[in-house]
Design a protein around this motif. Structure first.
Motif, PDB file in Angstrom:
ATOM      1  N   ARG A  87       0.849  -1.137   0.005  1.00  0.00           N
ATOM      2  CA  ARG A  87      -0.010   0.001  -0.050  1.00  0.00           C
ATOM      3  C   ARG A  87       0.827   1.171  -0.033  1.00  0.00           C
ATOM      4  O   ARG A  87       0.414   2.065  -0.402  1.00  0.00           O
ATOM      5  CB  ARG A  87      -1.019  -0.057   1.249  1.00  0.00           C
ATOM      6  N   ILE A  88       1.925   1.233   0.719  1.00  0.00           N
ATOM      7  CA  ILE A  88       2.870   2.300   0.625  1.00  0.00           C
ATOM      8  C   ILE A  88       3.473   2.519  -0.667  1.00  0.00           C
ATOM      9  O   ILE A  88       3.594   3.931  -1.064  1.00  0.00           O
ATOM     10  CB  ILE A  88       4.124   2.115   1.773  1.00  0.00           C
TER      11      ILE A  88
ATOM     12  N   GLY B 103       3.015   5.977  -2.902  1.00  0.00           N
ATOM     13  CA  GLY B 103       4.087   6.723  -3.693  1.00  0.00           C
ATOM     14  C   GLY B 103       3.945   6.946  -5.148  1.00  0.00           C
ATOM     15  O   GLY B 103       3.889   7.787  -5.770  1.00  0.00           O
ATOM     16  N   VAL B 104       3.062   5.916  -6.016  1.00  0.00           N
ATOM     17  CA  VAL B 104       2.872   5.801  -7.249  1.00  0.00           C
ATOM     18  C   VAL B 104       1.844   6.943  -7.418  1.00  0.00           C
ATOM     19  O   VAL B 104       1.878   7.727  -8.417  1.00  0.00           O
ATOM     20  CB  VAL B 104       2.578   4.433  -7.753  1.00  0.00           C
ATOM     21  N   PHE B 105       0.836   6.766  -6.608  1.00  0.00           N
ATOM     22  CA  PHE B 105      -0.223   7.814  -6.579  1.00  0.00           C
ATOM     23  C   PHE B 105       0.213   9.147  -6.778  1.00  0.00           C
ATOM     24  O   PHE B 105      -0.250  10.145  -7.569  1.00  0.00           O
ATOM     25  CB  PHE B 105      -1.372   7.501  -5.780  1.00  0.00           C
ATOM     26  N   ILE B 106       1.014   9.452  -5.691  1.00  0.00           N
ATOM     27  CA  ILE B 106       1.485  10.860  -5.482  1.00  0.00           C
ATOM     28  C   ILE B 106       2.409  11.184  -6.739  1.00  0.00           C
ATOM     29  O   ILE B 106       1.955  12.365  -7.529  1.00  0.00           O
ATOM     30  CB  ILE B 106       2.372  10.672  -4.216  1.00  0.00           C
ATOM     31  N   VAL B 107       3.126  10.376  -7.323  1.00  0.00           N
ATOM     32  CA  VAL B 107       3.936  10.757  -8.408  1.00  0.00           C
ATOM     33  C   VAL B 107       2.979  11.131  -9.705  1.00  0.00           C
ATOM     34  O   VAL B 107       3.290  12.134 -10.350  1.00  0.00           O
ATOM     35  CB  VAL B 107       4.866   9.701  -8.860  1.00  0.00           C
ATOM     36  N   ILE B 108       1.891  10.260  -9.716  1.00  0.00           N
ATOM     37  CA  ILE B 108       1.087  10.548 -11.213  1.00  0.00           C
ATOM     38  C   ILE B 108       0.206  11.800 -10.841  1.00  0.00           C
ATOM     39  O   ILE B 108       0.087  12.480 -11.744  1.00  0.00           O
ATOM     40  CB  ILE B 108       0.141   9.317 -11.299  1.00  0.00           C
ATOM     41  N   ARG B 109      -0.270  11.938  -9.605  1.00  0.00           N
ATOM     42  CA  ARG B 109      -0.950  13.032  -9.407  1.00  0.00           C
ATOM     43  C   ARG B 109      -0.337  14.374  -9.607  1.00  0.00           C
ATOM     44  O   ARG B 109      -0.733  15.255 -10.275  1.00  0.00           O
ATOM     45  CB  ARG B 109      -1.622  13.081  -7.864  1.00  0.00           C
TER      46      ARG B 109
END
Length: 326
Positions: free
Chosen positions: A149-150, A154-160
């Motif tokens: 989940r971490i 992290g991936v969601f933060i980068v994409i957003r």
């Protein structure tokens, strides 16, 4: 159309097509800018070395392979990104008086500066959620914040954060800049560049406000509500020592939030409501906004976090032992 009008139109058009901007150092202190560069170099050195040290401590110490320290590693990466994004142009302007920057280079720098800034805010939100789970639901901490989940966070933060800015930045090379090409800082900021444009910048302004509300606004509200729940949970702890222990785990994160959001809000207010104030105010606020968080975050976490402090001492002691043996 009169010949003179044609000449003026042609002149303005050619000026608008210039593909360069001109950076500024510290207004009024051009004669001593080489000396002014010394504290800037110190700040950059502390920021980069400090965050690299934090990353090394987390990587080498297996006991720190926990959600809290994974998020701290993300924070260190974004801090270094903010520092490295501005480092080349700042040092070029101070050391070599090389202040010209091409349009595409300026747009690229804008992208990285604002992207890493948005990422830092998002990472601070993730860290607030980490503190919320650790204090309000400690028994399910390891179940809720699994390594998988971490990674997703992290991936969601980068994409957003990397996907919202190209929409407005790709428009900047199409703008006409028929007035001054002199920027207010030693690096390119979106709000600083578009104020020089003669074209219609209403979309950039409105979309910029949307990005601020969607990213900074959502993140700040998330952090606020996280700490509201944390405070509610802490107040239910019976012992005074238990309350202090729970709150002490949040001190470093609260400091990181303040040193990012306070300069950011100050810079936004200066650009919005104090456009005609002294240039030194604009320069100082921008430098604080981009330089202070990468410098202070590793210092604060090294002082307030026992495990990071112990890891730093181990590194220093191992180096001193090697030097003594040689």
């Amino acid at each position: 159309m009169a010949p003179w009008d044609s000449l003026v139109t042609s002149s303005n058009s050619s000026i608008g097509q210039l593909a360069s901007f001109y950076l500024s150092g510290i207004p009024g202190y051009e004669d001593v800018q080489h000396f002014i560069s010394i504290p800037f170099c110190v700040f950059y050195l502390i920021g980069i070395v400090g965050n690299c040290t934090v990353l090394r401590i987390i990587y080498t110490d297996k006991s720190l392979h926990e959600p809290m320290y994974y998020f701290l590693a993300m924070l260190s990466v974004t801090d270094m990104g903010m520092s490295i994004s501005t480092l080349p142009t700042v040092l070029r302007a101070f050391w070599f008086d090389a202040k010209e920057i091409e349009m595409n280079t300026c747009v690229a720098q804008m992208y990285f500066i604002h992207t890493f800034s948005l990422m830092e805010s998002a990472v601070l939100l993730a860290m607030a959620f980490d503190r919320y789970v650790a204090i309000c639901d400690p028994l399910r901490y390891s179940c809720k914040l699994t390594p998988q989940r971490i990674v997703y966070i992290g991936v969601f933060i980068v994409i957003r954060c990397s996907a919202v800015l190209p929409v407005i930045l790709v428009r900047i090379p199409t703008f006409s800049f028929c007035h001054s090409h002199d920027l207010s800082h030693s690096f390119c900021l979106h709000q600083d560049v578009i104020r020089l444009a003669c074209s219609d910048i209403s979309f950039n302004v409105l979309y910029g406000l949307f990005v601020v509300a969607f990213c900074w606004g959502v993140d700040s509200l998330g952090i606020f509500f996280s700490y509201a729940f944390i405070l509610h949970s802490v107040l239910r702890i019976a012992s005074r020592g238990g309350k202090l222990k729970a709150l002490s785990t949040c001190v470093s994160h609260i400091c990181a939030v303040l040193i990012l959001y306070v300069p950011m809000i100050g810079l936004s207010l200066v650009h919005r409501f104090a456009k005609h104030s002294s240039p030194i105010i604009h320069v100082t606020m921008a430098d604080i906004y981009l330089l202070v968080p990468p410098v202070l975050n590793p210092v604060i976490y090294s002082i307030k976090t026992k495990q990071i402090r112990q890891g730093l001492l181990r590194i220093l002691l191992s180096k001193s032992i090697r030097l003594a043996n040689t």
